[in-house]
Design a protein around this motif. Structure first.
Motif, short mmCIF file in Angstrom:
data_model
loop_
_atom_site.label_atom_id
_atom_site.label_comp_id
_atom_site.label_asym_id
_atom_site.label_seq_id
_atom_site.Cartn_x
_atom_site.Cartn_y
_atom_site.Cartn_z
N LYS A 158 0.82 -1.20 0.00
CA LYS A 158 0.00 0.00 0.00
C LYS A 158 0.86 1.26 0.00
N ALA A 159 2.02 1.21 0.64
CA ALA A 159 2.96 2.32 0.55
C ALA A 159 3.46 2.46 -0.89
N ALA A 160 3.66 1.34 -1.56
CA ALA A 160 4.07 1.36 -2.97
C ALA A 160 2.98 2.00 -3.82
N ASN A 161 1.71 1.66 -3.54
CA ASN A 161 0.61 2.25 -4.31
C ASN A 161 0.61 3.77 -4.20
N ARG A 162 0.81 4.26 -3.00
CA ARG A 162 0.83 5.70 -2.81
C ARG A 162 2.01 6.32 -3.57
N SER A 163 3.17 5.65 -3.55
CA SER A 163 4.34 6.15 -4.26
C SER A 163 4.11 6.18 -5.77
N LEU A 164 3.40 5.19 -6.29
CA LEU A 164 3.08 5.18 -7.72
C LEU A 164 2.29 6.43 -8.11
N ALA A 165 1.36 6.85 -7.27
CA ALA A 165 0.58 8.05 -7.58
C ALA A 165 1.47 9.27 -7.71
N ARG A 166 2.42 9.41 -6.82
CA ARG A 166 3.33 10.56 -6.88
C ARG A 166 4.14 10.54 -8.19
N ASN A 167 4.72 9.39 -8.47
CA ASN A 167 5.62 9.31 -9.62
C ASN A 167 4.88 9.39 -10.95
N TRP A 168 3.71 8.75 -11.03
CA TRP A 168 2.95 8.82 -12.29
C TRP A 168 2.36 10.20 -12.53
N ALA A 169 2.07 10.93 -11.46
CA ALA A 169 1.62 12.32 -11.64
C ALA A 169 2.68 13.13 -12.38
N VAL A 170 3.95 12.81 -12.13
CA VAL A 170 5.04 13.48 -12.84
C VAL A 170 5.19 12.92 -14.26
N ASP A 171 5.16 11.59 -14.37
CA ASP A 171 5.32 10.95 -15.69
C ASP A 171 4.27 11.43 -16.69
N LEU A 172 3.05 11.66 -16.21
CA LEU A 172 1.93 11.92 -17.10
C LEU A 172 1.50 13.39 -17.14
N LYS A 173 2.30 14.26 -16.54
CA LYS A 173 1.90 15.67 -16.49
C LYS A 173 1.85 16.28 -17.89
N GLY A 174 2.69 15.81 -18.80
CA GLY A 174 2.67 16.34 -20.16
C GLY A 174 1.37 16.07 -20.88
N ARG A 175 0.65 15.04 -20.44
CA ARG A 175 -0.66 14.72 -21.03
C ARG A 175 -1.81 15.23 -20.17
N ARG A 176 -1.48 15.97 -19.12
CA ARG A 176 -2.49 16.52 -18.20
C ARG A 176 -3.37 15.42 -17.59
N ILE A 177 -2.79 14.23 -17.45
CA ILE A 177 -3.49 13.14 -16.78
C ILE A 177 -3.20 13.23 -15.29
N ARG A 178 -4.24 13.41 -14.51
CA ARG A 178 -4.08 13.54 -13.06
C ARG A 178 -4.09 12.15 -12.42
#
Length: 253
Positions: A158-178
């Motif tokens: 579950k800590a990994a799940n939360r970390s994925l949200a942080r990192n994917w928010a950065v990975d996908l910011k160019g597509r404005r995917i929240r």
């Protein structure tokens, strides 16, 4: 159910959508105007969920999120039927509890395969169907922030799940995917009730949990679903990389 059609015309995927928080989320999404694909491992539960949701508003896709072939089939079915996704809710998870000295490889693999690998590849395989400006909601847990007995492997996922949200928010910011995470506290669900096989011990377990809850009760699945609707809708248009606790205050005070 009072709604405001916040998801009118949206196409959503909710993994683990046949029971508990996933089903409550699918119900909320349908009420808010979305068409929902739900996944689950057990066909009978999927069929019952689709009947509840209405076959005009939902489709059940049988499969295991830790099986990449199952994910491929699910995404192919969504593409064939609707052509796109606007919202992905990666909710499917398992929870098993052992003290550190009793942890086995099977115990470790099963939880990381479903809770982390399943989430990673659910999102990755859905991405080609997500237009720019779409939303992704990952289900984490208060267990990712708290230490409790016999929960180390589940909590680590579950800590990994939360970390994925942080990192994917950065990975996908160019597509404005929240990308955001929701972390429920103890919620009254079939999954929670299935943790303990004795009714007496289950009652004691719930009494112990409610005794430390600032709100003095367990949460309801629909209370989590309403938070997920917020993150899936334009109401949260300036929110990404966040963790929204729906926990009765147990992590907060």
């Amino acid at each position: 159910m009072t709604t405001s059609q916040k998801l009118a015309g949206k196409i959503a995927l909710v993994t683990g959508g046949s029971t508990g928080i996933g089903l409550a989320t699918a119900q909320r999404f349908v009420a808010e105007g979305a068409f929902v694909f739900i996944t689950g491992r057990r066909q009978a539960e999927l069929d019952a969920a689709v009947q509840l949701l209405g076959s005009n508003h939902a489709v059940g896709l049988q499969g295991d999120v830790s099986n990449l072939a199952d994910l491929d089939r699910a995404v192919a079915a969504i593409k064939a039927q609707k052509g796109r996704l606007d919202v992905v809710v990666a909710n499917a998870a398992v929870g098993e509890f052992l003290p550190v000295e009793a942890i086995t490889e099977e115990h470790y693999d099963r939880q990381f395969d479903v809770n982390v690998k399943g989430m990673v590849f659910t999102v990755q395989k859905a991405l080609p169907l997500l237009p720019d400006g779409s939303t992704i909601v990952l289900l984490s847990s208060v267990s990712g922030s708290k230490g409790t007995g016999s929960s180390s492997i589940y909590s680590a996922t579950k800590a990994a799940n939360r970390s994925l949200a942080r990192n994917w928010a950065v990975d996908l910011k160019g597509r404005r995917i929240r990308v955001n995470a929701v972390s429920p506290g103890p919620i009254e669900t079939p999954g929670l009730n299935g943790l303990i096989d004795s009714p007496e011990h289950l009652a004691q377990f719930k009494a112990q949990m409610t005794s430390v809850m600032p709100l003095g009760r367990l949460g309801e699945a629909d209370e989590v679903a309403k938070a997920i609707v917020f993150l899936a809708s334009d109401d949260s248009s300036f929110v990404t990389g966040a963790e929204l606790f729906v926990d009765g205050g147990i992590v907060q005070v």
